[in-house]
Scaffold this motif. Structure first.
Motif, short mmCIF file in Angstrom:
data_model
loop_
_atom_site.label_atom_id
_atom_site.label_comp_id
_atom_site.label_asym_id
_atom_site.label_seq_id
_atom_site.Cartn_x
_atom_site.Cartn_y
_atom_site.Cartn_z
N TRP A 164 9.01 32.81 14.35
CA TRP A 164 9.93 33.31 13.70
C TRP A 164 10.89 34.07 14.82
N TYR A 165 10.39 34.42 15.77
CA TYR A 165 10.79 35.20 17.15
C TYR A 165 9.84 34.96 18.00
N PHE A 166 10.28 34.84 19.59
CA PHE A 166 9.30 34.97 20.59
C PHE A 166 9.50 36.12 21.36
N PRO A 167 8.60 37.26 21.24
CA PRO A 167 8.57 38.36 21.89
C PRO A 167 8.20 38.04 23.28
N LYS A 168 9.12 38.98 23.95
CA LYS A 168 8.65 39.01 25.33
C LYS A 168 8.07 40.34 25.66
N GLY A 169 7.11 40.45 26.59
CA GLY A 169 6.58 41.75 27.11
C GLY A 169 6.18 42.51 25.74
N ASP A 170 6.80 43.56 25.88
CA ASP A 170 6.44 44.76 24.55
C ASP A 170 7.66 44.89 23.47
N GLU A 171 8.51 43.64 23.75
CA GLU A 171 9.67 43.70 22.79
C GLU A 171 9.19 43.65 21.19
N ASP A 172 10.07 44.31 20.53
CA ASP A 172 9.58 44.27 19.09
C ASP A 172 10.73 43.28 18.44
N MET A 173 10.67 42.90 17.13
CA MET A 173 11.19 42.14 16.56
C MET A 173 12.79 42.19 16.89
N HIS A 174 13.32 43.37 16.80
CA HIS A 174 14.74 43.54 16.75
C HIS A 174 15.10 43.40 18.03
N SER A 175 14.66 43.80 18.96
CA SER A 175 15.01 43.44 20.49
C SER A 175 14.90 41.97 20.73
N ALA A 176 13.83 41.32 20.29
CA ALA A 176 13.56 39.91 20.76
C ALA A 176 14.58 39.05 19.93
N VAL A 177 14.98 39.46 18.72
CA VAL A 177 15.93 38.51 17.92
C VAL A 177 17.41 38.78 18.84
N ASP A 178 17.67 39.94 19.24
CA ASP A 178 18.88 40.23 19.77
C ASP A 178 18.98 39.37 21.14
N ARG A 179 18.02 39.59 21.85
CA ARG A 179 17.83 38.86 23.24
C ARG A 179 18.07 37.19 23.03
N GLU A 180 17.11 36.73 21.77
CA GLU A 180 17.46 35.24 21.54
C GLU A 180 18.99 34.89 21.19
N CYS A 181 19.33 35.92 20.39
CA CYS A 181 20.89 35.40 19.84
C CYS A 181 21.83 35.33 21.06
N GLN A 182 21.79 36.49 21.85
CA GLN A 182 22.74 36.46 22.83
C GLN A 182 22.38 35.54 24.05
N THR A 183 21.21 35.17 24.39
CA THR A 183 20.94 34.13 25.25
C THR A 183 21.43 32.89 24.74
N VAL A 184 21.53 32.51 23.47
CA VAL A 184 22.04 31.33 23.24
C VAL A 184 23.70 31.28 23.01
N ARG A 185 24.22 32.65 22.85
CA ARG A 185 25.60 32.62 23.13
C ARG A 185 26.20 32.26 24.28
N LYS A 186 25.19 32.81 25.30
CA LYS A 186 25.79 33.00 26.66
C LYS A 186 25.12 31.80 27.61
N ALA A 187 24.12 31.30 27.31
CA ALA A 187 23.34 30.03 28.29
C ALA A 187 23.10 29.08 27.11
N ALA A 188 21.89 29.34 26.65
CA ALA A 188 21.51 28.08 25.54
C ALA A 188 20.14 28.58 24.89
N GLY A 189 20.04 27.99 23.80
CA GLY A 189 18.55 28.39 23.36
C GLY A 189 18.08 26.87 22.77
N VAL A 190 16.75 26.91 22.64
CA VAL A 190 15.87 25.48 21.97
C VAL A 190 14.98 26.23 20.93
N PHE A 191 15.55 25.16 19.84
CA PHE A 191 15.03 25.48 18.40
C PHE A 191 14.21 24.38 17.84
N ASP A 192 13.27 24.70 17.37
CA ASP A 192 12.44 23.78 16.69
C ASP A 192 12.90 23.57 15.24
#
Lengths: 100, 988, 184
Positions: free
Chosen positions: B625-653
């Protein structure tokens, strides 16, 4: 659990291997565009719900995978006959004979 | 308690149990000793305990009445531990084991002093239909008064408080002959069928086969006692390969086409069960022929005071004596309407029990029986009746009205009732045979079943062993053989309904468990219940856990008499499965915990687990569903994942995507029929988004399809849609277009699918790919190629569900994890992330890509979803084409898919929220649509949503309102593409 | 460069073994598999290409040199190659009367053997698995609990069960649960 005779496997198989697939002998016209709204309604939406004999389709989905036709009695749940998809609809006389 | 004084009612030399094999148990906290082979009831009786329970309504003291499953009164809680507490166990059939803890039910504070017994004094109030008459009004009283009262009063026993820790199993079985019942008839049928080399299953609900032969001391078969003959026959059968002998196994349900369900109790009789063994096993048997040999059940007599502890069925007393070596009392009375009462009396007499008198309801009794009674010095009164009994917690006397009207009193500590035998029609009726009334013998017999089944023996109304054996042999097509039989007691005759003086002073019970008296039945009829089904429900006669095995015939006879109709005119109530109470556990069987449903995991699942991903179920799949890092909650993990995809890239199963391979010379023609757009002109090596409609024109599924060659397509479907899409395609192929040369194969699980999305996607995968040039020029957006990735065969797509430069690598599933790791090893150092389904949803929503089943609900056309560009205009035919021309689908004002932006950009709408035009209008407001997707977009710094709204395409820029419980949210209607509307990011 | 990296193939239940006094259950080694859908003529020509005459009667099988052909439907065969596990049987060139699709990784298999093999399967498979109804050499698609499976009886007391990869752990656990009372 019913036993259903699969005309492709030529064997009686447990109902668990089959899925129901609606009323049989509803032909999709080759000229779909030519259908009036009323004809389309009759073809796609209107189905029989008889107390007694129904002609219906089943698929031997967990077996040979084929769609087949069946003559079933909706009161006794008894399958009077199954036959391959594409074979002609049994006549009223055929059904009368099956009921004997 | 010393050994010598224990079990005072155990009779020396009687029964078949070994004195040496003692068993300790407790009942209501008190310790007792019994013998191996005892039932709980026979062991209590051996200790002189008759008081075993309290009745349901009046809390009257009750003892055990029967030695079988028909037992209405002696219901107990049997406890092994907190999780293994079984209420309503019939002491008459529960086998005793060492250490058993049994508790009586429905009493407070104790069995001998029960406060609830005050109900008995109030009994004039608790008449038939009491509930219907009392709990009527006011309506307000339901919540506070009536329902709590009924709930407290309802039900016997207590449920376990913990999850059932036992195993239950299931077995499907097939045989030539299934025989239900291992008495004389069943055993003979089994023996005969087995000798003919047929495959045989024989089951009996008791631990020992033999049925009535175990109780009848007079029978001799080929020189052996009945019990010995049964034991020898069972041993013979067990030694044969073609026979399965199932004891402790109840045939409880008879279904279509000779499918019979059996419940086998594997460990309930064991002191310390093997944890690997199932507690119970369900057998689903399909038999070519079913032989029902269920036997018959003895009826009680309906007279005043027939429910005191110590009043038992005569056959039960005989079974306890001859099987368990237990006498029901020191001085017994007998109330008979059938010869078997005499057999019981004589057996007890011979065991040293005083028989105070035999009271025979009949005027005519065989001279032979009267002579035998005379020889034993037993007083017999014919044409006489018991009018009442006495005793508080146990019977101590009976009052008799003799044939000349005299009243006689007898002191007794037990009373045997022999009311005649009711053939068991349960399974026969379940097989859809209609019971047939036999006027001569005044009983219902099995009718003709539409299935291949036959009834033999007692359940078919046979009263003599000669006839039973002959019928059993014939039933399975055996040859008549000569068997030496001595059997001098017939089970014929008996009484139904109230006997003796019509107006009893006290209570004459018809149904003991539900406390239904003869008067209740009469009242029900007087109050207008003229159908037996109404009488049953009004009085609750036959509705307890014993399902009226004793009471139904009596209730019917009383009602029929009052209605002035014959018994068959009034008719029986319906017999339904299960024959006896059956645990939920045995129905559930293996299907619990991890075996409840397959739990589908992609080849990359374990990697995601190792990375600490959170999962969500999607159909049977578990998806990251999402890959939390450290003490991230769902909202911040999803936010980070989305922006990383847009700025660099993301890998998705994306492995769960449904995949179907469509192959054959007519593949493109078939695709043209199944999808709304055209496939024939698509070049090999190109991919296209396709929409599949049903015939009615509504969107059914969607996905990207790659054309690998002119004759081979790689079709993708939604994750949950794969099986139905394949079924839908097969249906058309097999039944509408059978002449097309094209075939389908499900390949969902052949491929692991790894999506790499974002500006750095190409840079990440390029070194891993061989056999393909994946430059933008050679491999533009919407391309597909068969190549190698990490040296393994792959299908590589240039495709995007994020709006960024994107690829999807398909490799055979077994290589999925290795290829994923190779991709990850390159992606991570470049600043890419792994992202889950939540980020995937946000990313696609920012681009306005729909999800079928979320943004569509089966009433949305491609045009409604603003996907007209994916609908071919010139194709002569495709599934849904005619449907799309229906008047309703081309009318103005349809709900159309639009974007919504909240006026307050921080406010995220709720999915499913309703939309109105004017928030000031009167309630109920007119709802013009609802929100289908809604997210916080970190990339855009605002909330975004999609919705279906009436005439939505004509409302761009307009304000609409979403009323919520605490506020009304203003939204602006927009297009659905919130991010990169020109699609520049896709190409690069 | 990329060609030199060869990813490792992982079978979902590789190496799984279970046995009790009634039945042994083992994960079958990796295999190459093909789903063949074909006309009668197509099946004949495809059979030639893999040197194995395909069975023409429903539910029959043919085996040669580690290759097995199982006739599951009127136009459907499951082909299993237990020897050349990394070689696809799918021809490079298209053919007009058959469809061959590589499904080597879609399926995995268990071998269930022993006196309690049929009992174990009948825990969740509603079919009559007596030798008379399901003789040695017979195959059929059917149901095991909630999983679609293909059963192939290779010997009196031995079955090969093929299921989809993601159903393998469910099937494995169910088989082991069923095995517990297969002896009685």
């Amino acid at each position: 659990m019913l036993l259903i005779h699969c005309p492709y496997c030529e064997d009686d198989r447990p109902e668990l291997e089959f899925s129901h697939a609606g009323q049989a002998h509803i032909v999709r016209p080759t000229d779909m565009d030519g259908l009036s709204d009323e004809e389309f309604e009759a073809m796609f939406f209107i189905r029989d719900n008889p107390k007694g004999i129904i002609l219906e389709r089943w698929r031997h989905s967990m077996g040979c995978g084929r769609f087949l036709n069946a003559v079933r009695h909706t009161v006794t749940d008894k399958f009077l006959k199954t036959y391959k998809a594409g074979q002609p609809r049994p006549t009223d006389k055929d059904i009368e004979d099956l009921l004997k | 308690m010393t050994k010598s004084s224990s079990q005072p009612y155990r009779i020396k030399g009687a029964g078949t149990l070994s004195r040496a094999r003692t068993v300790q148990f407790t009942f209501d906290g008190k310790s007792y000793e019994g013998l191996e082979g005892d039932t709980l009831a026979s062991a209590l009786l051996a200790n002189g305990v008759h008081l075993m329970g309290r009745s349901f309504k009046y809390h009257r003291p009750r003892g055990v009445m029967s030695a079988g499953v028909e037992e209405p009164s002696a219901l107990m809680n049997i406890t092994r531990d907190n999780a293994r507490t079984n209420p309503n166990v019939r002491a008459s059939v529960q086998e005793l084991y060492d250490g058993m803890k049994a508790e009586s039910q429905n009493r407070f504070p104790s069995l001998s002093f029960d406060v609830g017994a005050v109900n008995s004094l109030l009994s004039p109030a608790f008449v038939a239909g009491f509930y219907y008459k009392t709990f009527k009004w006011p309506a307000k009283a339901w919540d506070k008064l009536y329902e709590p009262f009924i709930r407290r009063a309802a039900g016997l026993g207590e449920s376990p408080t913990e999850e059932d820790p036992d195993r239950y199993s299931n077995r499907f079985a097939h045989c030539d002959v299934l025989i239900i019942g291992g008495g004389a008839a069943g055993l003979m049928a089994a023996k005969t069928a087995a000798a003919k080399k047929q495959s045989v299953i024989i089951c009996d609900e008791n631990p020992k086969m033999g049925g009535w032969l175990l109780a009848d001391s007079d029978v001799r078969i080929d020189g052996k006692s009945g019990a010995q003959w049964a034991a020898d026959t069972v041993a013979e059968l067990q030694a044969m390969d073609n026979v399965r002998v199932l004891t402790r196994t109840t045939g409880f349900g008879y279904f279509q086409q000779n499918m019979v369900a059996l419940n086998e109790r594997v460990t309930d009789h064991l002191s310390r069960p093997d944890p690997d063994l199932p507690r119970e096993r369900m057998w689903q048997v399909r038999a070519k022929k079913v032989v029902i040999a269920q036997g018959s059940i003895e009826r009680h007599m309906v007279f005043s005071g027939n429910d005191r502890p110590g009043v038992v069925l005569a056959g039960a007393a005989q079974m306890w004596l001859n099987q368990h070596g237990v006498a029901v009392g020191h001085t017994v009375g007998v109330y008979a309407a059938c010869d078997t009462g005499y057999a019981a009396a004589f057996d007890l007499y011979e065991a040293g029990v005083n028989v105070a008198a035999i009271i025979d309801h009949r005027a005519e009794v065989s001279e032979d029986l009267l002579d035998q009674a005379k020889t034993h010095g037993i007083e017999v009164h014919t044409n006489a009746n018991i009018t009442s009994t006495s005793g508080r917690l146990r019977i101590n006397g009976m009052t008799v009205e003799t044939s000349n009207g005299e009243t006689k009193e007898f002191e007794v500590d037990a009373l045997l009732m022999a009311g005649g035998w009711t053939p068991s029609l349960h399974l026969s009726s379940q097989s859809r045979a209609k019971p047939a009334w036999d006027e001569a013998t005044q009983r219902f017999l099995p009718g003709v079943s539409p299935q291949d089944c036959v009834n033999i023996g007692g359940c078919n109304g046979l009263d003599d062993l000669d006839a039973v054996f002959a019928e059993a042999i014939k039933a399975v097509g055996g040859k008549k053989t000569k068997i030496e039989i001595t059997d001098d007691v017939s089970t014929a005759g008996g009484a139904i309904g109230i006997v003796g003086p019509e107006e009893h002073k006290g209570k004459a019970f018809v149904d003991f468990q539900n406390d239904v008296t003869a008067k209740d039945i009469k009242l029900a009829v007087r109050e207008g219940m003229h159908s037996i089904e109404h009488v049953k429900r009004y009085t609750t006669n036959g509705m307890a856990t014993d399902q009226g095995k004793l009471s139904n015939m009596h209730g019917l006879a009383i009602a029929a008499k009052l209605l002035g109709k014959s018994i068959p005119e009034v008719g029986l109530t319906t017999f339904r499965a299960p024959y006896t109470p059956t645990t939920f556990g045995s129905f559930v069987g293996h299907d619990r915990g991890s075996l409840f449903d397959p739990n589908r995991k992609t080849p990359i699942h374990d990697w995601a687990v190792e990375q600490g991903a959170t999962f969500e179920p999607v159909s049977l799949w578990q998806r990251a569903w999402y890959f939390p890092k450290g003490d991230e909650d769902m909202h911040s993990a999803v936010d980070r994942e989305c922006q990383t995809v847009r700025k660099a890239a993301g890998v998705f199963d994306a492995s769960t995507l449904g995949k179907i391979e469509v192959v054959g010379p007519d593949a493109a023609a078939f695709m043209d029929k199944m999808y709304t757009n055209g496939w024939s002109k698509l070049k090999a090596g190109r991919a296209k988004y396709g929409i599949m409609c049903r015939e009615d024109g509504f969107i059914y599924d969607d996905g990207v399809v790659g054309k690998l060659s002119d004759t081979r397509f790689h079709v993708t479907t939604t994750t949950g849609g794969a099986p139905r899409v394949l079924n839908h395609m097969e249906d058309y192929l097999q039944t509408e277009f059978p002449d097309m040369q094209v075939w389908l194969t499900s390949t969902t699980e052949q491929w692991a699918t790894i999506a790499v999305q974002g500006p750095k996607a190409r840079e990440i995968i390029e070194p891993l790919v061989s056999g393909a040039n994946i430059s933008d020029e050679k491999f533009p957006h919407m391309s597909v190629i068969e190549c190698k990735v990490c040296g393994v065969p792959a299908r590589l797509f240039r495709i995007s569900f994020t709006g960024e430069l994107g690829f999807e690598i398909n490799v055979p599933a077994g290589y999925g994890r290795a290829v994923w790791e190779a991709v990850w090893d390159r992606a991570e150092p470049m600043g890419a992330c792994a992202y889950g389904t939540e980020a995937m949803h946000v990313l696609r929503a920012e681009k306005g890509y729909i999800i079928v089943g979320q943004d569509t609900d089966g009433t949305v056309t491609p045009h409604d979803a603003d996907l007209s560009w994916a609908v071919a205009k010139s194709k002569p035919d495709y599934v849904g084409k005619r449907g799309l021309q229906r008047p309703d689908l081309v009318a103005d004002g349809r709900r159309q898919l639009v974007g919504l932006k909240t006026k307050d950009p921080n406010k995220v709408l709720e999915e499913g929220a309703q939309i109105v035009r004017d928030p000031e209008q009167a309630i109920p407001m007119k709802m013009i649509g609802f929100v289908t997707s809604s997210y916080w977009s970190g990339t855009l710094g605002q909330s975004i949503a999609m919705a279906v709204v009436e005439d939505g395409f004509n409302m761009m820029g307009k304000s609409l309102y979403v009323p919520m419980p605490d506020e009304t949210i203003e939204v602006e209607v927009t297009g659905t593409v919130f991010y990169d509307p020109k699609g520049e990011k896709l190409n690069g | 460069m990329a060609d030199s990296i060869t990813a490792e193939r992982r079978e979902i239940v590789a190496g799984f073994k279970f046995a009790n006094n009634a039945v042994s259950i083992e994960a079958a080694p990796a295999a190459s598999r093909t789903n063949l859908r074909a006309t009668t003529a197509g099946a004949k020509s495809f059979g030639k290409s893999i040197s194995l005459e395909l069975p023409t009667i429903m539910h029959e099988t043919a085996s040669k040199a580690g290759r097995h052909a199982l006739k599951l439907g009127p136009d459907e065969w499951l082909l299993i190659d237990t020897k050349n596990i990394n070689d696809s049987m799918v021809p490079r060139l298209a053919n007009k009367n058959f469809s061959a699709v590589d499904i080597s990784h879609r399926n995995c298999a268990f071998v269930i053997s022993g006196a309690g093999a049929a009992n174990t399967l009948n825990t969740a498979c509603p079919r009559d698995l007596s030798l008379a109804a399901f003789p040695v050499g017979t195959c059929s698609r059917t149901l095991f609990g909630k999983a679609e499976v293909v059963l192939y009886r290779t010997a009196k007391d031995t079955f090969r069960l093929e299921c989809w990869r993601t159903f393998a752990t469910y099937v494995r656990d169910y088989l082991m649960d069923g095995a517990k009372d297969a002896h009685i």
